[in-house]
Design a protein around this motif. Structure first.
Motif, PDB file in Angstrom:
ATOM      1  N   SER A  34       2.588  35.631  20.112  1.00  0.00           N
ATOM      2  CA  SER A  34       3.519  35.575  21.248  1.00  0.00           C
ATOM      3  C   SER A  34       3.993  36.931  21.720  1.00  0.00           C
ATOM      4  O   SER A  34       3.971  37.224  22.924  1.00  0.00           O
ATOM      5  N   GLU A  35       4.451  37.770  20.817  1.00  0.00           N
ATOM      6  CA  GLU A  35       5.040  39.047  21.245  1.00  0.00           C
ATOM      7  C   GLU A  35       4.001  39.929  21.927  1.00  0.00           C
ATOM      8  O   GLU A  35       4.293  40.585  22.933  1.00  0.00           O
ATOM      9  N   TRP A  36       2.785  39.968  21.385  1.00  0.00           N
ATOM     10  CA  TRP A  36       1.729  40.760  22.022  1.00  0.00           C
ATOM     11  C   TRP A  36       1.407  40.213  23.408  1.00  0.00           C
ATOM     12  O   TRP A  36       1.267  40.973  24.375  1.00  0.00           O
ATOM     13  N   VAL A  37       1.294  38.899  23.520  1.00  0.00           N
ATOM     14  CA  VAL A  37       1.005  38.283  24.820  1.00  0.00           C
ATOM     15  C   VAL A  37       2.116  38.610  25.809  1.00  0.00           C
ATOM     16  O   VAL A  37       1.858  39.030  26.949  1.00  0.00           O
ATOM     17  N   LEU A  38       3.362  38.428  25.407  1.00  0.00           N
ATOM     18  CA  LEU A  38       4.481  38.673  26.323  1.00  0.00           C
ATOM     19  C   LEU A  38       4.547  40.135  26.755  1.00  0.00           C
ATOM     20  O   LEU A  38       4.962  40.441  27.874  1.00  0.00           O
ATOM     21  N   ALA A  39       4.109  41.031  25.903  1.00  0.00           N
ATOM     22  CA  ALA A  39       4.144  42.452  26.237  1.00  0.00           C
ATOM     23  C   ALA A  39       2.992  42.888  27.129  1.00  0.00           C
ATOM     24  O   ALA A  39       3.106  43.902  27.837  1.00  0.00           O
ATOM     25  N   HIS A  40       1.878  42.160  27.109  1.00  0.00           N
ATOM     26  CA  HIS A  40       0.672  42.638  27.776  1.00  0.00           C
ATOM     27  C   HIS A  40       0.151  41.755  28.906  1.00  0.00           C
ATOM     28  O   HIS A  40      -0.691  42.206  29.687  1.00  0.00           O
ATOM     29  N   ALA A  41       0.605  40.518  29.005  1.00  0.00           N
ATOM     30  CA  ALA A  41       0.139  39.630  30.078  1.00  0.00           C
ATOM     31  C   ALA A  41       0.869  39.984  31.375  1.00  0.00           C
ATOM     32  O   ALA A  41       2.098  39.921  31.436  1.00  0.00           O
ATOM     33  N   ALA A  61       3.114  26.440  21.642  1.00  0.00           N
ATOM     34  CA  ALA A  61       4.418  25.862  21.983  1.00  0.00           C
ATOM     35  C   ALA A  61       5.403  26.949  22.401  1.00  0.00           C
ATOM     36  O   ALA A  61       6.129  26.798  23.398  1.00  0.00           O
ATOM     37  N   GLU A  62       5.447  28.050  21.641  1.00  0.00           N
ATOM     38  CA  GLU A  62       6.403  29.103  21.961  1.00  0.00           C
ATOM     39  C   GLU A  62       6.105  29.741  23.311  1.00  0.00           C
ATOM     40  O   GLU A  62       7.019  29.976  24.120  1.00  0.00           O
ATOM     41  N   LEU A  63       4.832  30.003  23.592  1.00  0.00           N
ATOM     42  CA  LEU A  63       4.480  30.617  24.864  1.00  0.00           C
ATOM     43  C   LEU A  63       4.712  29.674  26.032  1.00  0.00           C
ATOM     44  O   LEU A  63       5.168  30.101  27.104  1.00  0.00           O
ATOM     45  N   LYS A  64       4.415  28.401  25.836  1.00  0.00           N
ATOM     46  CA  LYS A  64       4.679  27.438  26.902  1.00  0.00           C
ATOM     47  C   LYS A  64       6.174  27.389  27.220  1.00  0.00           C
ATOM     48  O   LYS A  64       6.578  27.375  28.392  1.00  0.00           O
ATOM     49  N   GLU A  65       7.002  27.390  26.178  1.00  0.00           N
ATOM     50  CA  GLU A  65       8.449  27.329  26.390  1.00  0.00           C
ATOM     51  C   GLU A  65       8.963  28.597  27.066  1.00  0.00           C
ATOM     52  O   GLU A  65       9.779  28.532  27.996  1.00  0.00           O
ATOM     53  N   ARG A  66       8.493  29.738  26.637  1.00  0.00           N
ATOM     54  CA  ARG A  66       9.026  30.997  27.156  1.00  0.00           C
ATOM     55  C   ARG A  66       8.479  31.356  28.531  1.00  0.00           C
ATOM     56  O   ARG A  66       9.157  32.016  29.327  1.00  0.00           O
ATOM     57  N   LEU A  67       7.264  30.907  28.829  1.00  0.00           N
ATOM     58  CA  LEU A  67       6.639  31.273  30.094  1.00  0.00           C
ATOM     59  C   LEU A  67       6.629  30.142  31.122  1.00  0.00           C
ATOM     60  O   LEU A  67       6.427  30.386  32.315  1.00  0.00           O
ATOM     61  N   GLY A  68       6.787  28.896  30.655  1.00  0.00           N
ATOM     62  CA  GLY A  68       6.773  27.760  31.572  1.00  0.00           C
ATOM     63  C   GLY A  68       5.430  27.527  32.221  1.00  0.00           C
ATOM     64  O   GLY A  68       5.353  27.164  33.408  1.00  0.00           O
ATOM     65  N   ILE A  69       4.359  27.726  31.464  1.00  0.00           N
ATOM     66  CA  ILE A  69       3.003  27.559  32.003  1.00  0.00           C
ATOM     67  C   ILE A  69       2.272  26.455  31.248  1.00  0.00           C
ATOM     68  O   ILE A  69       2.613  26.139  30.109  1.00  0.00           O
ATOM     69  N   PRO A  70       1.249  25.849  31.861  1.00  0.00           N
ATOM     70  CA  PRO A  70       0.566  24.704  31.245  1.00  0.00           C
ATOM     71  C   PRO A  70      -0.438  25.112  30.177  1.00  0.00           C
ATOM     72  O   PRO A  70      -0.983  26.222  30.187  1.00  0.00           O
ATOM     73  N   ILE A  71      -0.682  24.162  29.277  1.00  0.00           N
ATOM     74  CA  ILE A  71      -1.706  24.291  28.240  1.00  0.00           C
ATOM     75  C   ILE A  71      -2.899  23.427  28.618  1.00  0.00           C
ATOM     76  O   ILE A  71      -2.749  22.237  28.921  1.00  0.00           O
ATOM     77  N   TYR A  72      -4.079  24.024  28.607  1.00  0.00           N
ATOM     78  CA  TYR A  72      -5.341  23.315  28.820  1.00  0.00           C
ATOM     79  C   TYR A  72      -6.064  23.246  27.482  1.00  0.00           C
ATOM     80  O   TYR A  72      -6.277  24.272  26.825  1.00  0.00           O
ATOM     81  N   CYS A  73      -6.468  22.034  27.082  1.00  0.00           N
ATOM     82  CA  CYS A  73      -7.147  21.852  25.803  1.00  0.00           C
ATOM     83  C   CYS A  73      -8.272  20.837  25.977  1.00  0.00           C
ATOM     84  O   CYS A  73      -8.104  19.851  26.714  1.00  0.00           O
ATOM     85  N   PRO A  74      -9.416  21.027  25.324  1.00  0.00           N
ATOM     86  CA  PRO A  74     -10.463  20.005  25.371  1.00  0.00           C
ATOM     87  C   PRO A  74      -9.911  18.647  24.931  1.00  0.00           C
ATOM     88  O   PRO A  74      -9.205  18.558  23.917  1.00  0.00           O
ATOM     89  N   ALA A  75     -10.218  17.611  25.696  1.00  0.00           N
ATOM     90  CA  ALA A  75      -9.623  16.289  25.469  1.00  0.00           C
ATOM     91  C   ALA A  75      -9.844  15.786  24.048  1.00  0.00           C
ATOM     92  O   ALA A  75      -8.934  15.213  23.438  1.00  0.00           O
ATOM     93  N   GLU A  76     -11.035  16.005  23.491  1.00  0.00           N
ATOM     94  CA  GLU A  76     -11.353  15.478  22.167  1.00  0.00           C
ATOM     95  C   GLU A  76     -10.557  16.165  21.050  1.00  0.00           C
ATOM     96  O   GLU A  76     -10.482  15.646  19.941  1.00  0.00           O
ATOM     97  N   ASP A  77      -9.993  17.330  21.340  1.00  0.00           N
ATOM     98  CA  ASP A  77      -9.201  18.056  20.338  1.00  0.00           C
ATOM     99  C   ASP A  77      -7.704  17.974  20.595  1.00  0.00           C
ATOM    100  O   ASP A  77      -6.917  18.537  19.826  1.00  0.00           O
ATOM    101  N   ALA A  78      -7.294  17.269  21.630  1.00  0.00           N
ATOM    102  CA  ALA A  78      -5.878  17.243  21.998  1.00  0.00           C
ATOM    103  C   ALA A  78      -5.002  16.737  20.847  1.00  0.00           C
ATOM    104  O   ALA A  78      -3.895  17.246  20.630  1.00  0.00           O
ATOM    105  N   PHE A  79      -5.503  15.780  20.068  1.00  0.00           N
ATOM    106  CA  PHE A  79      -4.719  15.221  18.971  1.00  0.00           C
ATOM    107  C   PHE A  79      -4.393  16.265  17.912  1.00  0.00           C
ATOM    108  O   PHE A  79      -3.373  16.179  17.224  1.00  0.00           O
ATOM    109  N   MET A  80      -5.247  17.265  17.756  1.00  0.00           N
ATOM    110  CA  MET A  80      -5.052  18.270  16.716  1.00  0.00           C
ATOM    111  C   MET A  80      -3.806  19.116  16.959  1.00  0.00           C
ATOM    112  O   MET A  80      -3.216  19.643  16.002  1.00  0.00           O
ATOM    113  N   LEU A  81      -3.410  19.275  18.203  1.00  0.00           N
ATOM    114  CA  LEU A  81      -2.285  20.143  18.514  1.00  0.00           C
ATOM    115  C   LEU A  81      -0.972  19.625  17.931  1.00  0.00           C
ATOM    116  O   LEU A  81      -0.046  20.398  17.688  1.00  0.00           O
TER     117      LEU A  81
END
Length: 201
Positions: A34-41, A61-81
């Motif tokens: 998270s911290e690296w992403v927030l500093a460089h994106a 979860a932390e990046l979605k909460e702090r940035l308010g952006i959507p998560i895209y995940c392959p449908a077959e792996d969505a349960f793993m999250l």
């Protein structure tokens, strides 16, 4: 296209920031990303997961909460999250968009394709942006992803390797672990890996 990367966490999982026209896609934000992403994106617009293993999605979860952006995940792996099938204590997250196999998307005017190569996980995908493949744990430089985890499949891995071997053209590979490669280079290795999967399934 500008690509930044940083290996994250105990498994040194590559997190990528892909910036096009001033908009940044975050690919596989793993443990401690998270911290690296927030500093460089520059202007983050979405989080993209190549598959659902903890070391690639830990910071979803932390990046979605702090940035308010959507998560895209392959449908077959969505349960793993949320299910954390490898039992690592991963913070749960929920995908906003469950991407279908080989689906093409336009995300903030950026063309993205999720090429489906199951085997490592049911939804394991390559995120294709232009001539770049962000290939998660499907292909590495001189290696491939494991097929002996829960929900992995040797049968699906064989099909995915055969599918990758038949693709024409070349792409630069940005894997989930280790250095970059090219599709042409790894296609030369695929016959060896097909035999290895057949022997060990």
């Amino acid at each position: 296209m500008q690509i930044q990367s940083r290996p994250m966490g105990p498994y040194q999982t590559n997190c990528y920031l892909v910036t096009i026209d001033g908009k940044t896609l975050i690919i596989d934000p793993g443990v401690g990303a998270s911290e690296w992403v927030l500093a460089h994106a520059q202007n983050p617009v979405a989080i993209l997961n190549t598959h659902g293993h903890f070391d690639h999605v830990w910071s979803n979860a932390e990046l979605k909460e702090r940035l308010g952006i959507p998560i895209y995940c392959p449908a077959e792996d969505a349960f793993m999250l949320a299910a954390d099938p490898l039992g690592q204590g991963m913070p749960p997250s929920t995908p906003d968009i469950e991407v279908q196999p080989d689906q093409r998307l336009e995300i903030s005017d950026i063309e993205v394709r999720f090429r489906h190569f199951p085997g490592h996980t049911p939804g394991c995908s390559v995120v294709e942006i232009g001539d770049a493949w962000f290939c998660g744990d499907f292909l590495f430089r001189d290696s491939i992803g494991r097929w002996d985890f829960p929900y992995s499949s040797a049968r699906q891995m064989l099909g995915s390797l055969q599918k990758a071997a038949a693709i024409e053209g070349d792409y630069t590979l940005y894997p989930g672990h280790g250095p970059t490669s090219t599709l042409k280079r790894e296609q030369r290795n695929i016959p060896f890996w097909i035999e290895e999967v057949r022997k060990r399934r």
